[in-house]
Scaffold this motif. Structure first.
Motif, short mmCIF file in Angstrom:
data_model
loop_
_atom_site.label_atom_id
_atom_site.label_comp_id
_atom_site.label_asym_id
_atom_site.label_seq_id
_atom_site.Cartn_x
_atom_site.Cartn_y
_atom_site.Cartn_z
N ASP A 287 11.23 3.50 1.50
CA ASP A 287 11.76 4.04 2.75
C ASP A 287 12.90 3.17 3.26
OD1 ASP A 287 11.90 5.75 4.93
OD2 ASP A 287 9.82 5.39 5.59
N SER B 110 11.44 -0.70 2.89
CA SER B 110 9.97 -0.83 2.94
C SER B 110 9.33 0.08 1.90
CB SER B 110 9.46 -0.42 4.33
OG SER B 110 10.07 -1.21 5.34
N ARG C 251 6.34 1.81 1.29
CA ARG C 251 5.24 2.17 2.20
C ARG C 251 3.87 2.09 1.52
NH1 ARG C 251 7.70 1.37 6.97
NH2 ARG C 251 9.32 2.92 7.42
N LEU D 97 8.50 7.88 6.61
CA LEU D 97 7.10 7.76 7.00
C LEU D 97 6.76 8.58 8.24
CD1 LEU D 97 4.38 6.27 6.46
CD2 LEU D 97 5.19 4.49 8.05
#
Length: 301
Positions: free
Chosen positions: A132, A167, A169, A258
């Motif tokens: 992400d 990131s 996730r 997300l």
């Protein structure tokens, strides 16, 4: 003033972005009373170094201009002692992920292996399927800060730059600790420039966006931060000493993958491109590959 680093042979060099173009701060600076070409040295010396650098730029008759399209940028801060992230620091981002609004800043760490520069191709780790993007305003500390007040905190800032708090996730949420999903190689693009604080003004009055493959995904404003920049600096300084060159990532606004419903969660893949742009600070763009045999542009030259 906007400062940046780029590869000059096998080492980083220092550049200055001006209205006329980009300058190489090289050995010609010595004759103008400026002999430092190290971004970390500039940050640590602070205001005096910036003043001297400005005077050098203004005094140049035969400037060494750079071809910006040919530059291989490094991270605009090359050796931060600490990279500290702040999680869930935008109200709308907390809401989109169904998280409680924090009552204290949520802190996590990244490390120097995560640093990458504008234009760098970042390898997607084989261990993740859920990479992400997170557009963020980064604070670069300019003076040692310990137990500083909110009222004084911005006086300890050297400058600000765009960042992408990449990131993974699935790795981030694998345990209660976020570190693994935040600290893979290249997961902290910084730059292209660090803009000195005197040219930024209030850091909580800046538009911030991310663009994925030409589509605007995040379109927000730093005023939506739950804990503003001065509060973050003060809070951290009461728990650990901040040193010149330390970097603080101040959180991301709504619009990350997300935060989408599961059926709309399409994570970054090979070939994708992400741009993080912040008002008055510039834009950093990175693309993504999934090839562990990748060799950097620098090593190919």
């Amino acid at each position: 003033m906007r400062l940046f680093t780029f590869w000059d042979g096998d080492k980083y060099a220092l550049g200055v972005k001006t209205k006329q173009g980009s300058l190489h701060v090289d050995s010609t600076g010595e004759s103008h009373g400026f002999d430092s070409t190290d971004i970390m040295a500039i940050i640590k010396e602070g205001e005096e170094a910036v003043i001297r650098l400005r005077q050098w730029v203004e005094s140049l008759d035969n400037a060494r201009w750079l071809d910006e399209s040919a530059l291989e940028y490094g991270p605009c801060v090359t050796e931060p002692g600490k990279i500290i992230g702040v999680g869930l620091n935008y109200r709308k981002h907390a809401e989109e992920t169904n998280a409680a609004i924090p009552t204290s800043p949520i802190l996590f760490s990244k490390f120097s292996n995560t640093l990458s520069g504008h234009g760098e191709r970042i390898i997607i780790p084989l261990e993740t399927e859920k990479l992400d993007y997170e557009a963020e305003l980064a604070i670069v500390i300019g003076k040692r800060a310990k137990d500083v007040s909110k009222e004084e905190a911005l006086g300890y800032v050297f400058g600000y730059c765009p960042a992408n708090d990449l990131s993974a996730r699935d790795l981030q949420l694998k345990t209660s600790q976020w570190l693994l999903g935040k600290s893979c190689d290249g997961f902290c693009p910084l730059g292209p420039y660090v803009t000195t604080a005197d040219e930024v003004g209030d850091p909580n009055q800046l538009a911030i966006t991310s663009i994925v493959n030409g589509e605007v995904r995040q379109n927000s404003h730093t005023s939506d931060m739950i804990f503003h920049c001065n509060e973050i600096i003060s809070y951290i300084s009461h728990h650990m000493t901040l040193e010149p060159g330390d970097v603080i990532l101040t959180g991301t606004p709504e619009g990350v993958v997300l935060g989408f419903p599961p059926e709309r969660q399409i994570y970054l893949k090979e070939g994708d491109s992400v741009t993080v742009e912040i008002e008055n600070l510039g834009a950093i763009t990175n693309s993504f590959i999934k090839d562990n045999s990748f060799v950097s542009m620098k090593s190919q030259t």
